[in-house]
Enzyme design. Structure first.
Site, PDB file in Angstrom:
ATOM      1  CG  HIS A 179      -0.231  -0.032   2.529  1.00  0.00           C
ATOM      2  ND1 HIS A 179      -0.184  -1.139   3.328  1.00  0.00           N
ATOM      3  CD2 HIS A 179       0.480   0.907   3.171  1.00  0.00           C
ATOM      4  CE1 HIS A 179       0.512  -0.876   4.412  1.00  0.00           C
ATOM      5  NE2 HIS A 179       0.938   0.359   4.335  1.00  0.00           N
TER       6      HIS A 179
HETATM    7  C1  T46 Z   1       2.853   0.832   6.982  1.00  0.00           C
HETATM    8  C2  T46 Z   1       3.597  -0.403   7.320  1.00  0.00           C
HETATM    9  C3  T46 Z   1       5.053  -0.151   7.559  1.00  0.00           C
HETATM   10  C4  T46 Z   1      -4.848  -0.220  13.064  1.00  0.00           C
HETATM   11  O1  T46 Z   1      -5.984  -0.453  13.506  1.00  0.00           O
HETATM   12  N1  T46 Z   1      -4.105   0.798  13.598  1.00  0.00           N
HETATM   13  C5  T46 Z   1      -2.849   1.087  13.157  1.00  0.00           C
HETATM   14  O2  T46 Z   1      -2.208   2.033  13.660  1.00  0.00           O
HETATM   15  C6  T46 Z   1      -2.312   0.292  12.082  1.00  0.00           C
HETATM   16  C7  T46 Z   1      -0.907   0.597  11.550  1.00  0.00           C
HETATM   17  C8  T46 Z   1      -3.058  -0.726  11.565  1.00  0.00           C
HETATM   18  N2  T46 Z   1      -4.289  -0.968  12.043  1.00  0.00           N
HETATM   19  C9  T46 Z   1      -5.069  -2.106  11.513  1.00  0.00           C
HETATM   20  C10 T46 Z   1      -5.403  -2.030  10.030  1.00  0.00           C
HETATM   21  C11 T46 Z   1      -5.466  -3.477   9.615  1.00  0.00           C
HETATM   22  O3  T46 Z   1      -6.750  -3.986   9.889  1.00  0.00           O
HETATM   23  O4  T46 Z   1      -4.266  -3.287  11.660  1.00  0.00           O
HETATM   24  C12 T46 Z   1      -4.478  -4.167  10.574  1.00  0.00           C
HETATM   25  C13 T46 Z   1      -3.144  -4.515   9.903  1.00  0.00           C
HETATM   26  O5  T46 Z   1      -2.653  -3.333   9.228  1.00  0.00           O
HETATM   27  P1  T46 Z   1      -1.924  -3.416   7.810  1.00  0.00           P
HETATM   28  O6  T46 Z   1      -2.415  -4.571   7.032  1.00  0.00           O
HETATM   29  O7  T46 Z   1      -2.017  -2.065   7.170  1.00  0.00           O
HETATM   30  O8  T46 Z   1      -0.412  -3.715   8.290  1.00  0.00           O
HETATM   31  P2  T46 Z   1       0.905  -3.681   7.412  1.00  0.00           P
HETATM   32  O9  T46 Z   1       1.953  -4.327   8.228  1.00  0.00           O
HETATM   33  O10 T46 Z   1       0.666  -4.185   6.038  1.00  0.00           O
HETATM   34  O11 T46 Z   1       1.266  -2.107   7.250  1.00  0.00           O
HETATM   35  C14 T46 Z   1       1.629  -1.351   8.404  1.00  0.00           C
HETATM   36  C15 T46 Z   1       0.937   0.011   8.394  1.00  0.00           C
HETATM   37  O12 T46 Z   1      -0.469  -0.173   8.279  1.00  0.00           O
HETATM   38  C16 T46 Z   1       1.408   0.893   7.262  1.00  0.00           C
HETATM   39  O13 T46 Z   1       0.991   2.217   7.505  1.00  0.00           O
HETATM   40  O14 T46 Z   1       3.406   1.724   6.349  1.00  0.00           O
HETATM   41  O15 T46 Z   1       3.043  -1.136   8.429  1.00  0.00           O
END
Ligand code: T46
Length: 137
Positions: free
Chosen positions: A49
């Site tokens: 993303h």
């Molecule tokens: C990024 C990389 C480095 C929340 O509820 N609060 C939060 O602060 C975050 C970061 C995520 N979430 C929820 C959203 C999703 O349902 O946690 C779940 C997993 O998040 P995501 O799939 O976006 O995780 P990554 O590891 O793919 O990405 C994360 C960050 O979201 C993103 O901003 O740059 O780490």
């Protein structure tokens, strides 16, 4: 490419090492949120993303992982494997995180609160968004 690998100043003595991160001093933004990622196994891919506004600093506090950063034209790979280096990622950068070592712990400092509306999770939309932002400039 809107990213930079920053060497973080480390204060060390015979007791060990300490790194201090301060908004707008050794970090180029105000910290509004801190989150961390752990227990990701090596075959997992995270990220895929971009953010339209968010700026972040990512530190591998323990272990290692690879970030592939993509500005829509070029892709570059950065390994995070030292707690005294931080990866600054600015806006409009597509990121993929992969090759997590067992036990890898990432700490992320973010310039804003979590807001799913500010994520771009579709690559074609990402390419359109950066094209539009260049057209406006
Ligand atoms: C990024 C990389 C480095 C929340 O509820 N609060 C939060 O602060 C975050 C970061 C995520 N979430 C929820 C959203 C999703 O349902 O946690 C779940 C997993 O998040 P995501 O799939 O976006 O995780 P990554 O590891 O793919 O990405 C994360 C960050 O979201 C993103 O901003 O740059 O780490």
């Amino acid at each position: 490419m809107n990213y930079k690998l920053l060497e973080l100043q480390t204060i060390g003595d015979e007791r060990g090492k300490l790194v201090s991160l301060e908004s707008n001093k050794n970090l180029p933004f105000d910290i509004k949120r801190v989150y961390y990622i752990y227990d990701t196994s090596p075959e997992q891919i995270r990220g895929n993303h971009a953010h339209t506004e968010l700026e972040q600093l990512v530190i591998a506090i323990d272990g290692a992982c690879e970030f592939v950063l993509d500005d829509g034209k070029n892709k570059e790979s950065v390994w995070l494997n030292r707690p005294d280096f931080g990866l600054y990622i600015g806006k409009n950068m597509w990121r993929e995180m992969r090759n997590f070592s067992y036990g890898c712990k990432l700490m992320i400092l973010a310039s804003d609160y979590y807001d799913e509306r500010e994520y771009i999770r579709d690559y074609t939309t990402f390419l359109d968004t950066i094209k539009d932002s260049k057209d406006i400039q």
